[in-house]
Design a protein around this motif. Structure first.
Motif, PDB file in Angstrom:
ATOM      1  N   TYR A  61       0.826  -1.207   0.000  1.00 28.92           N
ATOM      2  CA  TYR A  61       0.000   0.000   0.000  1.00 28.92           C
ATOM      3  C   TYR A  61       0.861   1.259   0.000  1.00 28.92           C
ATOM      4  O   TYR A  61       0.534   2.260  -0.653  1.00 28.92           O
ATOM      5  CB  TYR A  61      -0.957   0.017   1.190  1.00 28.92           C
ATOM      6  CG  TYR A  61      -2.133  -0.897   1.001  1.00 28.92           C
ATOM      7  CD1 TYR A  61      -3.008  -0.740  -0.079  1.00 28.92           C
ATOM      8  CD2 TYR A  61      -2.382  -1.923   1.897  1.00 28.92           C
ATOM      9  CE1 TYR A  61      -4.096  -1.588  -0.256  1.00 28.92           C
ATOM     10  CE2 TYR A  61      -3.469  -2.781   1.722  1.00 28.92           C
ATOM     11  CZ  TYR A  61      -4.325  -2.603   0.640  1.00 28.92           C
ATOM     12  OH  TYR A  61      -5.388  -3.434   0.471  1.00 28.92           O
ATOM     13  N   GLU A  62       1.975   1.232   0.722  1.00 26.76           N
ATOM     14  CA  GLU A  62       2.868   2.400   0.710  1.00 26.76           C
ATOM     15  C   GLU A  62       3.445   2.621  -0.681  1.00 26.76           C
ATOM     16  O   GLU A  62       3.562   3.753  -1.141  1.00 26.76           O
ATOM     17  CB  GLU A  62       3.986   2.208   1.738  1.00 26.76           C
ATOM     18  CG  GLU A  62       3.538   2.367   3.168  1.00 26.76           C
ATOM     19  CD  GLU A  62       4.632   2.028   4.185  1.00 26.76           C
ATOM     20  OE1 GLU A  62       5.709   1.520   3.792  1.00 26.76           O
ATOM     21  OE2 GLU A  62       4.388   2.277   5.380  1.00 26.76           O
ATOM     22  N   ASN A  63       3.794   1.536  -1.367  1.00 20.80           N
ATOM     23  CA  ASN A  63       4.325   1.659  -2.726  1.00 20.80           C
ATOM     24  C   ASN A  63       3.263   2.254  -3.663  1.00 20.80           C
ATOM     25  O   ASN A  63       3.569   3.122  -4.491  1.00 20.80           O
ATOM     26  CB  ASN A  63       4.790   0.312  -3.257  1.00 20.80           C
ATOM     27  CG  ASN A  63       6.057  -0.165  -2.591  1.00 20.80           C
ATOM     28  OD1 ASN A  63       6.796   0.616  -2.004  1.00 20.80           O
ATOM     29  ND2 ASN A  63       6.322  -1.463  -2.669  1.00 20.80           N
ATOM     30  N   ILE A  64       2.038   1.778  -3.534  1.00 17.48           N
ATOM     31  CA  ILE A  64       0.964   2.295  -4.363  1.00 17.48           C
ATOM     32  C   ILE A  64       0.740   3.780  -4.071  1.00 17.48           C
ATOM     33  O   ILE A  64       0.604   4.609  -4.980  1.00 17.48           O
ATOM     34  CB  ILE A  64      -0.342   1.491  -4.133  1.00 17.48           C
ATOM     35  CG1 ILE A  64      -0.187   0.086  -4.704  1.00 17.48           C
ATOM     36  CG2 ILE A  64      -1.550   2.194  -4.769  1.00 17.48           C
ATOM     37  CD1 ILE A  64      -1.310  -0.861  -4.343  1.00 17.48           C
ATOM     38  N   ARG A  65       0.709   4.142  -2.791  1.00 16.09           N
ATOM     39  CA  ARG A  65       0.501   5.537  -2.393  1.00 16.09           C
ATOM     40  C   ARG A  65       1.616   6.425  -2.935  1.00 16.09           C
ATOM     41  O   ARG A  65       1.366   7.513  -3.460  1.00 16.09           O
ATOM     42  CB  ARG A  65       0.443   5.628  -0.872  1.00 16.09           C
ATOM     43  CG  ARG A  65       0.082   7.023  -0.384  1.00 16.09           C
ATOM     44  CD  ARG A  65       0.113   7.162   1.100  1.00 16.09           C
ATOM     45  NE  ARG A  65       1.498   6.959   1.517  1.00 16.09           N
ATOM     46  CZ  ARG A  65       1.881   6.581   2.740  1.00 16.09           C
ATOM     47  NH1 ARG A  65       0.979   6.348   3.649  1.00 16.09           N
ATOM     48  NH2 ARG A  65       3.147   6.447   3.034  1.00 16.09           N
ATOM     49  N   ASN A  66       2.860   5.953  -2.836  1.00 18.88           N
ATOM     50  CA  ASN A  66       3.992   6.745  -3.324  1.00 18.88           C
ATOM     51  C   ASN A  66       3.949   6.925  -4.844  1.00 18.88           C
ATOM     52  O   ASN A  66       4.345   7.972  -5.356  1.00 18.88           O
ATOM     53  CB  ASN A  66       5.314   6.100  -2.900  1.00 18.88           C
ATOM     54  CG  ASN A  66       5.557   6.195  -1.411  1.00 18.88           C
ATOM     55  OD1 ASN A  66       5.001   7.072  -0.745  1.00 18.88           O
ATOM     56  ND2 ASN A  66       6.366   5.308  -0.886  1.00 18.88           N
ATOM     57  N   LYS A  67       3.485   5.913  -5.556  1.00 18.79           N
ATOM     58  CA  LYS A  67       3.403   6.021  -7.026  1.00 18.79           C
ATOM     59  C   LYS A  67       2.295   6.970  -7.449  1.00 18.79           C
ATOM     60  O   LYS A  67       2.341   7.525  -8.525  1.00 18.79           O
ATOM     61  CB  LYS A  67       3.172   4.638  -7.640  1.00 18.79           C
ATOM     62  CG  LYS A  67       4.393   3.761  -7.570  1.00 18.79           C
ATOM     63  CD  LYS A  67       4.158   2.403  -8.171  1.00 18.79           C
ATOM     64  CE  LYS A  67       5.423   1.559  -8.031  1.00 18.79           C
ATOM     65  NZ  LYS A  67       5.268   0.234  -8.593  1.00 18.79           N
ATOM     66  N   MET A  68       1.272   7.130  -6.592  1.00 21.91           N
ATOM     67  CA  MET A  68       0.161   8.015  -6.938  1.00 21.91           C
ATOM     68  C   MET A  68       0.494   9.477  -6.644  1.00 21.91           C
ATOM     69  O   MET A  68      -0.230  10.373  -7.082  1.00 21.91           O
ATOM     70  CB  MET A  68      -1.090   7.590  -6.163  1.00 21.91           C
ATOM     71  CG  MET A  68      -1.607   6.241  -6.595  1.00 21.91           C
ATOM     72  SD  MET A  68      -3.010   5.678  -5.655  1.00 21.91           S
ATOM     73  CE  MET A  68      -4.273   6.794  -6.209  1.00 21.91           C
ATOM     74  N   LYS A  69       1.569   9.760  -5.932  1.00 19.12           N
ATOM     75  CA  LYS A  69       1.936  11.141  -5.610  1.00 19.12           C
ATOM     76  C   LYS A  69       2.505  11.858  -6.805  1.00 19.12           C
ATOM     77  O   LYS A  69       3.050  11.454  -7.696  1.00 19.12           O
ATOM     78  CB  LYS A  69       2.949  11.172  -4.469  1.00 19.12           C
ATOM     79  CG  LYS A  69       2.316  10.829  -3.153  1.00 19.12           C
ATOM     80  CD  LYS A  69       3.356  10.976  -2.061  1.00 19.12           C
ATOM     81  CE  LYS A  69       2.756  10.654  -0.705  1.00 19.12           C
ATOM     82  NZ  LYS A  69       3.691  10.804   0.375  1.00 19.12           N
TER      83      LYS A  69
END
Length: 69
Positions: A61-69
């Motif tokens: 989830y952190e990876n997904i969140r970081n990619k969406m930034k």
């Protein structure tokens, strides 16, 4: 057979039953301890697996969140 002989025989039988019961109890306790050890091991493995899965989900989830930034 006199009363003293009957009491002696009864006493011997009671001692024999007691000894047999103690042996059965020891067998039961040993088996119970083995089962409990196995259950503790399984429980610990389950906790470790759940923790690992939780950490992997968090990382994902952190990876997904970081990619969406």
């Amino acid at each position: 057979m006199g009363i003293q002989e009957e009491l002696k025989t009864l006493s011997d039988k009671i001692k024999q039953y007691r000894d047999e019961l103690e042996q059965e109890w020891d067998k039961f306790r040993n088996r119970f301890d083995q089962v409990m050890d196995g259950a503790n091991d399984a429980s610990q493995e389950a906790r470790q697996t759940a923790k690992k899965v939780g950490e992997e989900l968090k990382t994902g989830y952190e990876n997904i969140r970081n990619k969406m930034k």
